[in-house]
Design a protein around this motif. Sequence first.
Motif, mmCIF file in Angstrom:
data_model
loop_
_atom_site.group_PDB
_atom_site.id
_atom_site.type_symbol
_atom_site.label_atom_id
_atom_site.label_comp_id
_atom_site.label_asym_id
_atom_site.label_seq_id
_atom_site.Cartn_x
_atom_site.Cartn_y
_atom_site.Cartn_z
ATOM 1 N N LEU A 1 -2.799 14.145 14.918
ATOM 2 C CA LEU A 1 -2.547 14.925 13.417
ATOM 3 C C LEU A 1 -2.992 13.834 12.380
ATOM 4 O O LEU A 1 -2.950 12.537 12.619
ATOM 5 C CB LEU A 1 -1.065 15.176 13.124
ATOM 6 N N SER A 2 -3.533 14.009 11.235
ATOM 7 C CA SER A 2 -4.084 13.324 10.199
ATOM 8 C C SER A 2 -2.973 13.157 9.424
ATOM 9 O O SER A 2 -2.083 14.032 8.932
ATOM 10 C CB SER A 2 -5.058 13.939 9.485
ATOM 11 N N LEU A 3 -2.541 11.931 8.928
ATOM 12 C CA LEU A 3 -1.324 11.737 7.818
ATOM 13 C C LEU A 3 -1.794 12.404 6.694
ATOM 14 O O LEU A 3 -0.794 13.139 6.131
ATOM 15 C CB LEU A 3 -1.342 10.126 7.719
ATOM 16 N N GLN A 4 -2.718 12.720 6.137
ATOM 17 C CA GLN A 4 -3.117 13.340 5.119
ATOM 18 C C GLN A 4 -2.863 14.705 5.036
ATOM 19 O O GLN A 4 -2.380 15.408 4.313
ATOM 20 C CB GLN A 4 -4.704 13.389 4.726
ATOM 21 N N GLU A 5 -3.003 15.398 6.446
ATOM 22 C CA GLU A 5 -2.844 16.908 6.754
ATOM 23 C C GLU A 5 -1.218 17.199 6.896
ATOM 24 O O GLU A 5 -0.819 18.222 6.436
ATOM 25 C CB GLU A 5 -3.365 17.264 8.109
ATOM 26 N N GLY B 1 5.769 5.491 0.150
ATOM 27 C CA GLY B 1 4.462 5.008 0.813
ATOM 28 C C GLY B 1 3.888 5.804 1.857
ATOM 29 O O GLY B 1 2.551 5.864 2.060
ATOM 30 N N MET B 2 4.915 6.464 2.671
ATOM 31 C CA MET B 2 4.360 7.268 3.693
ATOM 32 C C MET B 2 3.483 8.352 2.987
ATOM 33 O O MET B 2 2.862 9.045 3.786
ATOM 34 C CB MET B 2 5.363 7.762 4.737
ATOM 35 N N LEU B 3 3.944 8.917 2.083
ATOM 36 C CA LEU B 3 3.254 10.248 1.320
ATOM 37 C C LEU B 3 2.017 9.891 0.584
ATOM 38 O O LEU B 3 1.314 10.617 0.521
ATOM 39 C CB LEU B 3 4.556 10.539 0.259
ATOM 40 N N VAL B 4 1.940 8.662 -0.207
ATOM 41 C CA VAL B 4 1.197 8.339 -1.217
ATOM 42 C C VAL B 4 -0.162 7.646 -0.573
ATOM 43 O O VAL B 4 -1.225 7.762 -0.767
ATOM 44 C CB VAL B 4 1.719 7.640 -2.577
ATOM 45 N N LEU B 5 0.142 6.556 0.322
ATOM 46 C CA LEU B 5 -0.729 5.664 0.729
ATOM 47 C C LEU B 5 -1.776 6.180 1.723
ATOM 48 O O LEU B 5 -3.002 5.535 1.509
ATOM 49 C CB LEU B 5 -0.222 4.329 1.110
ATOM 50 N N PRO B 6 -1.549 6.985 2.596
ATOM 51 C CA PRO B 6 -2.479 7.586 3.497
ATOM 52 C C PRO B 6 -3.628 8.450 2.511
ATOM 53 O O PRO B 6 -4.750 8.264 2.903
ATOM 54 C CB PRO B 6 -1.716 8.624 4.265
ATOM 55 N N SER B 7 -3.263 8.888 1.585
ATOM 56 C CA SER B 7 -4.568 9.614 0.625
ATOM 57 C C SER B 7 -5.197 8.330 -0.049
ATOM 58 O O SER B 7 -6.552 8.548 -0.151
ATOM 59 C CB SER B 7 -3.737 10.380 -0.450
ATOM 60 N N VAL C 1 7.369 -0.561 -0.089
ATOM 61 C CA VAL C 1 6.132 0.273 -0.093
ATOM 62 C C VAL C 1 4.998 -0.632 0.443
ATOM 63 O O VAL C 1 4.229 -0.377 0.889
ATOM 64 C CB VAL C 1 5.726 0.458 -1.580
ATOM 65 N N GLU C 2 5.085 -2.147 0.243
ATOM 66 C CA GLU C 2 4.200 -2.915 0.528
ATOM 67 C C GLU C 2 4.275 -3.083 2.150
ATOM 68 O O GLU C 2 3.338 -2.916 2.734
ATOM 69 C CB GLU C 2 4.712 -4.474 0.054
ATOM 70 N N ARG C 3 5.565 -2.962 2.862
ATOM 71 C CA ARG C 3 5.501 -3.190 4.265
ATOM 72 C C ARG C 3 4.822 -2.015 5.082
ATOM 73 O O ARG C 3 4.272 -1.998 5.785
ATOM 74 C CB ARG C 3 6.953 -3.395 4.665
ATOM 75 N N VAL C 4 5.201 -0.630 4.542
ATOM 76 C CA VAL C 4 4.644 0.535 4.857
ATOM 77 C C VAL C 4 3.294 0.569 4.542
ATOM 78 O O VAL C 4 2.490 1.000 5.644
ATOM 79 C CB VAL C 4 5.491 1.699 4.409
ATOM 80 N N GLY C 5 2.686 0.182 3.492
ATOM 81 C CA GLY C 5 1.415 0.150 3.147
ATOM 82 C C GLY C 5 0.579 -0.651 4.099
ATOM 83 O O GLY C 5 -0.667 -0.219 4.318
ATOM 84 N N PHE C 6 0.905 -1.648 4.328
ATOM 85 C CA PHE C 6 0.258 -2.677 5.209
ATOM 86 C C PHE C 6 -0.080 -2.170 6.619
ATOM 87 O O PHE C 6 -0.963 -2.109 6.924
ATOM 88 C CB PHE C 6 0.986 -4.007 5.430
ATOM 89 N N SER C 7 1.098 -1.313 6.975
ATOM 90 C CA SER C 7 0.828 -0.643 8.478
ATOM 91 C C SER C 7 0.038 0.353 8.455
ATOM 92 O O SER C 7 -0.965 0.398 9.223
ATOM 93 C CB SER C 7 2.248 -0.058 8.850
ATOM 94 N N ILE C 8 0.014 1.282 7.291
ATOM 95 C CA ILE C 8 -1.006 2.248 7.137
ATOM 96 C C ILE C 8 -2.473 1.813 6.872
ATOM 97 O O ILE C 8 -3.388 2.317 7.583
ATOM 98 C CB ILE C 8 -0.681 3.380 5.776
ATOM 99 N N ALA C 9 -2.645 0.811 6.098
ATOM 100 C CA ALA C 9 -3.864 0.361 5.699
ATOM 101 C C ALA C 9 -4.644 -0.379 6.715
ATOM 102 O O ALA C 9 -5.648 -0.204 7.187
ATOM 103 C CB ALA C 9 -3.828 -0.589 4.648
#
Length: 439
Positions: free
Chosen positions: A269-273, A149-155, A22-30
């Motif tokens: 595309l938006s990750l949220q969409e 992480g891909m599901l929750v963190l973009p929001s 979650v941390e690794r994906v989260g850093f990439s997204i943020a």
Amino acid sequence: MKVPKRYMIVILTFISTFVCYVERVGFSIAYTAAADAAGVNQSVKGSILSSFYYGYVCSQVLGGWAAQRVGGRCILLFSFMLWSLTCGFVPIDPNHVMVLVIARLLVGVVQGFIFPSILSVLAQWVQPHERSRSVSLTTSGMYLGAATGMLVLPSLVKFRGPRFVFLAEAALGAAWSMLWLNYASDPPLPEHLKANAAGIGQLLLSIKEGQKIKVENGRGSIKAATIPRKRILVSLPVWAIVVNNFTFHYALYVLMNWLPTYFEKGLQLSLQEIGFYKMIPFLNMFIFSNVGGVIADHLITNRILSVTGTRKFLNTIGFVVASVALLALPIFRTSGGAVFCSSIALGFLALGRAGFAVNHMDIAPRYAGIVMGVSNTAGTLAGIIGVEFTGRLLEAAKTKNSDLSSPESWRSVFMIPEVLCIISSLGFLFLSTGERIFD
């Protein structure tokens, strides 16, 4: 009904790998969101994203040594607390490149201690007949963490900002640390001896150079052992494992770090969409990883295929199908097509782990830790090379095509792991063996 303590330990180690990814994906997204807002170019982004792996590759051997000397339980707790503090206090300012590089290096170093510590803990607690399921469940937490992480963190990035993701990750790490502190313990002596008598502990309970503890009939004894370093380093079956580990992690880390950019810049595309669909590739890895282990055990236990045949069959199927999916990925220009292709690629790569990733236990049960260390180092180097090189490829493509929306901008990004999958699968098919070659 009281849950056996060893099951609680396995569940907690599963959660630990979940939180790490979650941390690794989260850093990439943020960081991607913050960097895009600040106009940071793709090359700099690649350098920042790859910094983690420079630290990670440096600490794996040291992590194994520390887990052995101090104890995996304590080192695991220390690692989680340190990277959680780093996430909580480092500001995510894309213009402070050196601060971010140092922070990611530090997180990489401390997370490099985590997996050797987990193996040390499982070696003490897990009994022989539960070994495969326990290790498979623990490592599959990586993929479920990436999917979540891909599901929750973009929001979270959209509604609370990139900084909030860092704070959420720090809170997750702190929460896990409290659980580990309250529920984890060293095993009682009978459990410790049963696990070590099975063989895993024998790999991890080294004493000094040229010696190791060997448990026989519940008693410990010290037996001299000369490590055949040269034979290991020149062994073709070992190199078959190393090359496949490199390829697996090259594809995994490139997709994990750059798939969000592909959706947003390549497909507009938006990750949220995209919603739930963006987590499917990593959820597929979670499922296929466990399925691969079950299939492998079934084929071997029921004598349908030999160990060698089983490893080659699953590795070849996994990597060849993944290569086809990677080839098709830049061709599909819809969210559904991209999610489908990346899901097939990552899912079948995870299936292939039932081939190469278990093979070090087949060919060198006594020195499996050493072979694993060599191949894991190659896998981490793949992260360094793949993530940073992809950033440079995209920066060059942006200069040439003015943006990253065309398929041509991404074709080389996915073509490299595709070719590596074919070469690696052929190498494993012709060079690997399931027979023991190191006594």
